[in-house]
Design a protein around this motif. Structure first.
Motif, short mmCIF file in Angstrom:
data_model
loop_
_atom_site.label_atom_id
_atom_site.label_comp_id
_atom_site.label_asym_id
_atom_site.label_seq_id
_atom_site.Cartn_x
_atom_site.Cartn_y
_atom_site.Cartn_z
N PHE A 23 0.99 -1.26 0.07
CA PHE A 23 -0.17 -0.09 -0.01
C PHE A 23 0.96 1.35 0.03
CE2 PHE A 23 -3.21 -2.96 0.91
CZ PHE A 23 -4.49 -2.39 0.79
N THR A 24 2.02 1.45 0.75
CA THR A 24 2.88 2.30 0.84
C THR A 24 3.64 2.72 -0.63
OG1 THR A 24 3.22 1.91 3.09
CG2 THR A 24 4.77 3.35 1.96
N VAL A 25 4.02 1.69 -1.19
CA VAL A 25 4.54 1.60 -2.46
C VAL A 25 3.61 2.29 -3.60
CG1 VAL A 25 5.83 0.53 -4.49
CG2 VAL A 25 6.55 0.42 -2.06
N ALA A 26 2.35 1.61 -3.27
CA ALA A 26 1.26 2.22 -4.34
C ALA A 26 0.76 3.53 -4.20
CB ALA A 26 0.19 1.18 -4.14
N ALA A 27 0.84 4.09 -3.03
CA ALA A 27 0.63 5.52 -2.64
C ALA A 27 1.72 6.50 -3.05
CB ALA A 27 0.01 5.73 -1.24
N ALA A 28 2.88 6.04 -2.71
CA ALA A 28 4.04 6.87 -3.24
C ALA A 28 4.43 7.01 -4.86
CB ALA A 28 5.46 6.26 -2.52
N ALA A 29 3.98 5.76 -5.33
CA ALA A 29 3.97 5.89 -6.92
C ALA A 29 2.87 6.83 -7.55
CB ALA A 29 3.79 4.48 -7.41
N VAL A 30 1.68 6.95 -6.67
CA VAL A 30 0.63 7.60 -7.27
C VAL A 30 1.08 9.08 -6.80
CG1 VAL A 30 -1.85 8.37 -6.79
CG2 VAL A 30 -1.47 6.13 -7.09
N ALA A 31 1.55 9.38 -5.98
CA ALA A 31 2.07 10.66 -5.31
C ALA A 31 3.18 11.30 -6.33
CB ALA A 31 2.46 10.84 -4.08
N ALA A 32 3.77 10.39 -6.83
CA ALA A 32 5.06 10.63 -7.69
C ALA A 32 4.67 10.78 -9.31
CB ALA A 32 6.11 9.64 -7.64
N GLY A 33 3.25 10.50 -9.48
CA GLY A 33 2.65 10.78 -10.91
C GLY A 33 2.64 9.48 -11.56
N ALA A 34 3.11 8.48 -11.03
CA ALA A 34 3.18 7.05 -11.91
C ALA A 34 1.33 6.67 -12.16
CB ALA A 34 3.86 6.10 -11.18
N LYS A 35 1.25 5.88 -13.12
CA LYS A 35 0.10 5.10 -13.23
C LYS A 35 0.09 3.84 -12.56
CE LYS A 35 -2.86 3.00 -16.83
NZ LYS A 35 -3.15 2.78 -18.29
N VAL A 36 -0.75 3.81 -11.37
CA VAL A 36 -0.70 2.46 -10.59
C VAL A 36 -2.03 1.86 -10.50
CG1 VAL A 36 -0.71 1.99 -7.97
CG2 VAL A 36 0.87 4.09 -8.99
N SER A 37 -1.45 0.52 -10.40
CA SER A 37 -2.75 -0.58 -10.22
C SER A 37 -2.24 -1.29 -9.07
CB SER A 37 -2.90 -1.25 -11.53
OG SER A 37 -3.99 -2.24 -11.21
N LEU A 38 -3.26 -1.24 -8.03
CA LEU A 38 -2.95 -1.93 -6.99
C LEU A 38 -3.91 -3.24 -6.94
CD1 LEU A 38 -1.66 -2.64 -4.19
CD2 LEU A 38 -3.49 -0.97 -3.14
N TRP A 39 -3.46 -4.35 -6.77
CA TRP A 39 -4.27 -5.66 -6.58
C TRP A 39 -4.13 -6.25 -5.32
CZ3 TRP A 39 -6.67 -8.42 -10.58
CH2 TRP A 39 -6.85 -7.96 -11.63
N LEU A 40 -5.50 -6.55 -4.82
CA LEU A 40 -5.64 -7.08 -3.23
C LEU A 40 -6.04 -8.38 -3.58
CD1 LEU A 40 -7.77 -4.05 -1.93
CD2 LEU A 40 -5.43 -4.46 -1.92
N THR A 41 -5.13 -9.42 -3.08
CA THR A 41 -5.28 -10.66 -3.20
C THR A 41 -5.09 -11.40 -2.10
OG1 THR A 41 -2.85 -11.10 -3.66
CG2 THR A 41 -4.27 -10.62 -5.65
N GLY A 42 -5.38 -12.67 -1.65
CA GLY A 42 -5.32 -13.33 -0.51
C GLY A 42 -6.19 -12.61 0.74
N GLU A 43 -5.57 -12.44 1.92
CA GLU A 43 -6.10 -11.80 3.01
C GLU A 43 -6.25 -10.22 2.86
OE1 GLU A 43 -7.48 -13.29 5.93
OE2 GLU A 43 -7.56 -14.71 4.25
N SER A 44 -5.29 -9.77 1.92
CA SER A 44 -5.44 -8.34 1.63
C SER A 44 -6.83 -7.99 0.95
CB SER A 44 -4.62 -7.77 0.75
OG SER A 44 -4.44 -8.10 -0.55
N ALA A 45 -7.80 -8.79 0.41
CA ALA A 45 -9.00 -8.64 -0.02
C ALA A 45 -9.81 -8.00 0.89
CB ALA A 45 -9.35 -10.10 -0.64
N TRP A 46 -9.61 -8.41 2.07
CA TRP A 46 -10.49 -7.84 3.31
C TRP A 46 -10.53 -6.22 3.24
CZ3 TRP A 46 -14.06 -10.90 4.52
CH2 TRP A 46 -13.99 -12.15 4.76
#
Length: 120
Positions: A23-46
């Protein structure tokens, strides 16, 4: 062409540091202007369910709810179809803006030109 970052979170409460890192890397990448797709699998699906990310607590970490909001505001968040089904999570259950999609969509994203996949 700007690089797309596809990040797969494979853990939740069962691997809190790995989950938070995704989640931290995804948010940092968004903040840096990158196109980001975060996938929630396994227990992160909750964490696709309303209120669940707010319950996540990890010392010295940005609240997961805040990170999720950043990614939703500037990227995409997807719950794995099978992971959702195993937890009886439906499209009607998830936070607005989060989608449920399967392996073909994931493969399409990670094999796109300029994509970089990270798995946590």
């Amino acid at each position: 062409m700007a690089r797309t970052l596809v990040i797969k979170a494979t853990s939740g409460a069962d691997g809190m540091e790995r989950c938070n890192q995704a989640f931290t890397v995804a948010a940092a990448a968004v903040a840096a202007g990158a196109k980001v797709s975060l996938w929630l699998t396994g227990e992160s699906a909750w964490y696709a369910l309303p209120g669940r990310a707010a319950e996540f607590e990890l010392p010295h970490a940005t609240p997961l709810q805040d990170l999720l909001e950043v990614v939703l505001a500037g990227g995409t968040v997807t719950v794995c179809t099978q992971c959702a089904a195993r937890r009886d999570i439906t499209a009607d259950d998830v936070v607005p803006g989060i989608r449920i999609a399967g392996a073909p969509t994931f493969v399409e994203e990670v094999t796109a030109e300029g994509a970089q996949a990270l798995v946590y």
